[in-house]
Design a protein around this motif. Structure first.
Motif, PDB file in Angstrom:
ATOM      1  N   ASP A  78      76.554  64.515 -42.776  1.00  0.00           N
ATOM      2  CA  ASP A  78      76.286  62.779 -41.984  1.00  0.00           C
ATOM      3  C   ASP A  78      74.714  62.986 -41.577  1.00  0.00           C
ATOM      4  OD1 ASP A  78      75.963  60.669 -40.261  1.00  0.00           O
ATOM      5  OD2 ASP A  78      78.163  61.331 -39.297  1.00  0.00           O
ATOM      6  N   THR A  79      74.089  61.858 -41.729  1.00  0.00           N
ATOM      7  CA  THR A  79      72.715  61.837 -41.064  1.00  0.00           C
ATOM      8  C   THR A  79      72.350  60.971 -39.961  1.00  0.00           C
ATOM      9  OG1 THR A  79      72.225  59.554 -42.852  1.00  0.00           O
ATOM     10  CG2 THR A  79      71.303  61.287 -44.059  1.00  0.00           C
ATOM     11  N   ARG A  80      73.483  60.538 -39.124  1.00  0.00           N
ATOM     12  CA  ARG A  80      73.542  59.857 -37.653  1.00  0.00           C
ATOM     13  C   ARG A  80      72.405  60.430 -36.917  1.00  0.00           C
ATOM     14  NH1 ARG A  80      78.275  59.440 -34.711  1.00  0.00           N
ATOM     15  NH2 ARG A  80      79.166  61.129 -36.919  1.00  0.00           N
ATOM     16  N   LEU A  81      72.288  59.790 -36.214  1.00  0.00           N
ATOM     17  CA  LEU A  81      70.574  59.924 -35.319  1.00  0.00           C
ATOM     18  C   LEU A  81      72.014  59.625 -33.523  1.00  0.00           C
ATOM     19  CD1 LEU A  81      67.568  59.919 -34.457  1.00  0.00           C
ATOM     20  CD2 LEU A  81      67.440  58.689 -33.948  1.00  0.00           C
ATOM     21  N   LEU A  82      71.760  61.366 -33.536  1.00  0.00           N
ATOM     22  CA  LEU A  82      72.014  61.137 -32.101  1.00  0.00           C
ATOM     23  C   LEU A  82      71.441  60.864 -30.988  1.00  0.00           C
ATOM     24  CD1 LEU A  82      72.928  64.985 -32.634  1.00  0.00           C
ATOM     25  CD2 LEU A  82      74.539  63.032 -32.669  1.00  0.00           C
ATOM     26  N   SER A  83      69.431  61.182 -30.785  1.00  0.00           N
ATOM     27  CA  SER A  83      69.355  60.029 -29.403  1.00  0.00           C
ATOM     28  C   SER A  83      67.929  59.282 -30.635  1.00  0.00           C
ATOM     29  CB  SER A  83      69.071  61.536 -28.790  1.00  0.00           C
ATOM     30  OG  SER A  83      67.582  61.174 -28.184  1.00  0.00           O
ATOM     31  N   PRO A  84      66.897  58.822 -29.762  1.00  0.00           N
ATOM     32  CA  PRO A  84      65.555  58.692 -30.531  1.00  0.00           C
ATOM     33  C   PRO A  84      64.476  60.056 -30.151  1.00  0.00           C
ATOM     34  CG  PRO A  84      66.929  56.747 -29.031  1.00  0.00           C
ATOM     35  CD  PRO A  84      67.205  57.953 -29.164  1.00  0.00           C
ATOM     36  N   ALA A  85      63.806  59.441 -30.888  1.00  0.00           N
ATOM     37  CA  ALA A  85      63.287  61.265 -31.037  1.00  0.00           C
ATOM     38  C   ALA A  85      61.627  60.782 -31.476  1.00  0.00           C
ATOM     39  CB  ALA A  85      63.432  62.385 -31.899  1.00  0.00           C
ATOM     40  N   VAL A  86      60.805  61.856 -30.900  1.00  0.00           N
ATOM     41  CA  VAL A  86      59.212  61.334 -31.332  1.00  0.00           C
ATOM     42  C   VAL A  86      59.600  63.031 -31.486  1.00  0.00           C
ATOM     43  CG1 VAL A  86      57.121  61.661 -29.855  1.00  0.00           C
ATOM     44  CG2 VAL A  86      58.880  59.821 -30.329  1.00  0.00           C
ATOM     45  N   MET A  87      58.152  63.336 -32.671  1.00  0.00           N
ATOM     46  CA  MET A  87      57.927  64.648 -33.383  1.00  0.00           C
ATOM     47  C   MET A  87      56.771  64.501 -32.546  1.00  0.00           C
ATOM     48  SD  MET A  87      56.797  66.870 -36.215  1.00  0.00           S
ATOM     49  CE  MET A  87      56.128  65.061 -36.711  1.00  0.00           C
ATOM     50  N   VAL A  88      56.313  65.824 -32.791  1.00  0.00           N
ATOM     51  CA  VAL A  88      54.626  65.923 -32.354  1.00  0.00           C
ATOM     52  C   VAL A  88      54.625  66.936 -33.470  1.00  0.00           C
ATOM     53  CG1 VAL A  88      53.031  65.567 -30.896  1.00  0.00           C
ATOM     54  CG2 VAL A  88      54.147  64.285 -30.724  1.00  0.00           C
ATOM     55  N   ASN A  89      53.279  66.959 -34.143  1.00  0.00           N
ATOM     56  CA  ASN A  89      52.792  68.597 -35.273  1.00  0.00           C
ATOM     57  C   ASN A  89      51.947  69.024 -33.877  1.00  0.00           C
ATOM     58  OD1 ASN A  89      53.617  68.311 -37.785  1.00  0.00           O
ATOM     59  ND2 ASN A  89      51.909  66.806 -38.686  1.00  0.00           N
ATOM     60  N   LEU A  90      51.956  70.513 -34.738  1.00  0.00           N
ATOM     61  CA  LEU A  90      50.765  71.566 -33.581  1.00  0.00           C
ATOM     62  C   LEU A  90      49.839  71.342 -34.393  1.00  0.00           C
ATOM     63  CD1 LEU A  90      53.796  73.481 -31.120  1.00  0.00           C
ATOM     64  CD2 LEU A  90      51.494  71.684 -30.598  1.00  0.00           C
ATOM     65  N   LEU A  91      48.675  71.060 -34.660  1.00  0.00           N
ATOM     66  CA  LEU A  91      47.764  71.715 -35.195  1.00  0.00           C
ATOM     67  C   LEU A  91      46.698  73.189 -34.862  1.00  0.00           C
ATOM     68  CD1 LEU A  91      46.229  68.187 -36.819  1.00  0.00           C
ATOM     69  CD2 LEU A  91      48.499  69.792 -37.848  1.00  0.00           C
ATOM     70  N   GLY A  92      46.483  73.381 -35.629  1.00  0.00           N
ATOM     71  CA  GLY A  92      45.988  74.880 -34.939  1.00  0.00           C
ATOM     72  C   GLY A  92      44.615  74.670 -34.227  1.00  0.00           C
ATOM     73  N   ASP A  93      44.086  73.240 -34.232  1.00  0.00           N
ATOM     74  CA  ASP A  93      42.876  72.577 -33.543  1.00  0.00           C
ATOM     75  C   ASP A  93      44.057  73.063 -31.672  1.00  0.00           C
ATOM     76  OD1 ASP A  93      41.326  70.461 -35.083  1.00  0.00           O
ATOM     77  OD2 ASP A  93      43.404  71.073 -35.522  1.00  0.00           O
ATOM     78  N   VAL A  94      44.793  72.823 -31.672  1.00  0.00           N
ATOM     79  CA  VAL A  94      45.741  72.744 -30.315  1.00  0.00           C
ATOM     80  C   VAL A  94      45.043  74.948 -29.717  1.00  0.00           C
ATOM     81  CG1 VAL A  94      47.667  73.011 -28.949  1.00  0.00           C
ATOM     82  CG2 VAL A  94      47.687  71.584 -31.296  1.00  0.00           C
ATOM     83  N   TRP A  95      45.503  75.275 -30.555  1.00  0.00           N
ATOM     84  CA  TRP A  95      44.474  76.309 -29.642  1.00  0.00           C
ATOM     85  C   TRP A  95      43.688  76.846 -29.209  1.00  0.00           C
ATOM     86  CZ3 TRP A  95      48.420  75.728 -32.498  1.00  0.00           C
ATOM     87  CH2 TRP A  95      49.978  77.379 -32.552  1.00  0.00           C
ATOM     88  N   GLY A  96      42.568  76.044 -30.178  1.00  0.00           N
ATOM     89  CA  GLY A  96      41.214  76.160 -29.497  1.00  0.00           C
ATOM     90  C   GLY A  96      40.961  77.154 -28.925  1.00  0.00           C
ATOM     91  N   GLY A  97      40.538  78.812 -29.575  1.00  0.00           N
ATOM     92  CA  GLY A  97      40.107  79.883 -28.772  1.00  0.00           C
ATOM     93  C   GLY A  97      41.727  80.662 -27.812  1.00  0.00           C
TER      94      GLY A  97
ATOM     95  N   HIS B  91      55.197  72.624 -34.536  1.00  0.00           N
ATOM     96  CA  HIS B  91      56.034  70.708 -34.104  1.00  0.00           C
ATOM     97  C   HIS B  91      56.841  71.077 -32.828  1.00  0.00           C
ATOM     98  CE1 HIS B  91      59.253  71.192 -36.379  1.00  0.00           C
ATOM     99  NE2 HIS B  91      60.112  70.621 -36.076  1.00  0.00           N
ATOM    100  N   TYR B  92      56.653  69.825 -31.821  1.00  0.00           N
ATOM    101  CA  TYR B  92      57.510  69.882 -30.920  1.00  0.00           C
ATOM    102  C   TYR B  92      58.641  68.742 -31.390  1.00  0.00           C
ATOM    103  CZ  TYR B  92      53.819  67.602 -27.952  1.00  0.00           C
ATOM    104  OH  TYR B  92      53.466  66.742 -27.062  1.00  0.00           O
ATOM    105  N   THR B  93      59.727  68.460 -30.890  1.00  0.00           N
ATOM    106  CA  THR B  93      60.502  67.194 -30.706  1.00  0.00           C
ATOM    107  C   THR B  93      60.663  67.010 -29.397  1.00  0.00           C
ATOM    108  OG1 THR B  93      61.144  67.857 -32.789  1.00  0.00           O
ATOM    109  CG2 THR B  93      62.384  65.594 -32.208  1.00  0.00           C
ATOM    110  N   VAL B  94      60.798  65.740 -28.825  1.00  0.00           N
ATOM    111  CA  VAL B  94      61.184  65.240 -27.748  1.00  0.00           C
ATOM    112  C   VAL B  94      62.456  64.220 -27.728  1.00  0.00           C
ATOM    113  CG1 VAL B  94      60.740  63.800 -26.119  1.00  0.00           C
ATOM    114  CG2 VAL B  94      59.114  65.238 -26.157  1.00  0.00           C
ATOM    115  N   VAL B  95      63.460  64.018 -27.482  1.00  0.00           N
ATOM    116  CA  VAL B  95      64.626  63.540 -27.521  1.00  0.00           C
ATOM    117  C   VAL B  95      65.058  62.835 -26.089  1.00  0.00           C
ATOM    118  CG1 VAL B  95      65.691  64.399 -28.749  1.00  0.00           C
ATOM    119  CG2 VAL B  95      66.278  65.218 -26.215  1.00  0.00           C
TER     120      VAL B  95
END
Ligand code: ATP
Ligand code: MG
Length: 381
Positions: free
Chosen positions: A308-327, A359-363
């Motif tokens: 079943d592909t049903r969405l249980l909650s609206p969601a937002v996914m954000v990619n975490l690129l290597g840039d986020v480390w910045g040292g 990545h992280y996901t927020v519902v």
């Protein structure tokens, strides 16, 4: 049906291979990864890792003989390798479907042959084709274009925006003089993707439509469900379904679309490209759908009923690129202390700019609220 307890194979040991491996093992399968990189994200998750090139026939034969079925995590596995593997085990998706999606010229031809709407384009095989291609696609009307290598591009690599013939010639040379397509740069208002699975029995299950925001040609944020009118969503699902049918596809398929304003003041869809596998824009399904795209890949591969592909909650996914480390190590607490967020890290050893590290996901109750919370977290990282 290939039942749990059997051994499955995945070509490619990146993050998509890792998430496939996790899903397969959760369903009770053993997994063998084939990938030339001994330290890829999937390597340590699998029961076995064959470290070999994707065109190593000896390794492929061993792999094919040990697996009941094999799938792929990326489109650049040589189609011939899939054809070769198919002598020994079930291979889904087929070499034919992957061959189309790994070559933009073949892909565009497929879209036009079957009447799927896409941006205006011209094929560039050599330098001599560039002037005519520019006239045909854009510059005559003073429009900028985008030149894309036909093969081996990803995350916006292997493409360049060009405004005139000189820029196009330079970009073509910079990309090694390999065959390219020249596309009109479309005035897109939104990008969306449809991810679906088609089973061996032709049953289709479509995931909720994703709305995608890119940054420097790389996917940055996905919102689900996409904020588009019902008629457009219906049209996107119909086109994606027809593409899967025309390809006689088996497995998980992603179809990327541009939404553009039409002359009548409405909106229309153009197909950008397809991917013969789970897609970055479907990672939200891991935390927000009854069945996620990787479990669905396993189900389609094994001939199990689709989930079943049903969405249980609206969601937002954000990619975490290597840039986020910045040292420095990012402040994971900002994700971990949020009760509506889930963190996924791919275990890559080195954080390089532009490299997808996790990545992280927020519902939340609405995509707007999930987006606000996700951006708040991003600030604090
Ligand atoms: P990925 O692997 O991330 O899907 P890719 O390297 O295969 O990317 P595309 O999907 O073709 O490349 O393009 C990447 C992004 O560049 C698109 O998502 C879109 O934001 C922008 N883009 C590509 N082609 C066009 C176009 N013709 N008009 C406007 N924007 C475009
Ligand atoms: Mg793309």
């Amino acid at each position: 049906m290939i039942l749990p307890g059997s051994t499955l194979g995945i070509l490619g040991g990146g993050q998509l291979g890792r998430m496939f491996t996790t899903a397969a093992r959760t369903l009770g399968y053993s997994v063998i990864v084939l990938d030339p990189d001994p330290h890829g994200p999937a390597a340590h998750f699998a029961d076995r890792h064959i470290v070999a090139d994707f065109s190593d026939q000896h390794a492929l034969e061993e792999f094919g003989k040990e697996c009941a079925a094999v799938s792929t995590e990326f489109e650049n596995v040589p189609a011939d390798s899939l054809r070769f593997l198919a002598q020994f085990c079930t291979v889904r998706p087929s070499a034919e479907a992957v061959a189309i999606s790994q070559n933009r010229i073949a892909e565009k031809q497929f879209f036009t042959d079957h009447g799927f709407p896409c941006a205006r384009y011209a094929v560039i095989q050599s330098r001599d084709d560039i002037a005519a291609a520019m006239r045909q696609v854009g510059t005559a009307a003073g429009l900028p274009c985008i030149i894309k290598r036909s093969q081996l591009g990803y995350d916006g690599k292997g493409q360049a925006r060009v405004n005139n013939i000189d820029e196009a010639l330079r970009a073509f040379d910079d990309m090694g003089g390999a065959p390219c397509v020249l596309e009109e740069l479309v005035p897109l208002t939104l990008e969306i993707s449809v991810i679906l699975a088609r089973g061996a029995d032709a049953q289709i299950a479509v995931f909720p439509i994703a709305e995608n925001q890119h940054c420097n040609g790389i996917l940055d944020v996905t919102l689900a469900p996409a904020r588009i009118p019902d008629n457009l969503a219906e049209q996107a699902r119909r086109i994606a379904t027809q593409i899967a049918e025309r390809l006689n596809y088996c497995g998980v398929l992603a179809v990327e679309f541009f939404v553009v304003a039409d002359s009548a003041g409405g909106e229309r869809l153009l197909v950008n490209e397809i991917a013969p596998r789970p897609h970055n824009s479907g990672h939200y399904t891991l935390d927000a759908c009854v069945t996620d795209q990787f479990e669905q890949q396993v189900r389609a591969l094994c001939g199990l009923p689709l989930g079943d592909t049903r969405l249980l909650s609206p969601a937002v996914m954000v990619n975490l690129l290597g840039d986020v480390w910045g040292g420095d190590i990012p402040h994971w607490e900002s994700i971990l202390t949020c009760p509506q967020a889930n963190l996924h890290l791919y275990g890559k050893r080195e954080a390089r700019p532009g490299r997808k590290m996790g990545h992280y996901t927020v519902v939340d109750a609405s995509v707007e609220r999930a987006l606000a919370l996700a951006m708040d977290i991003k600030e604090k990282l």
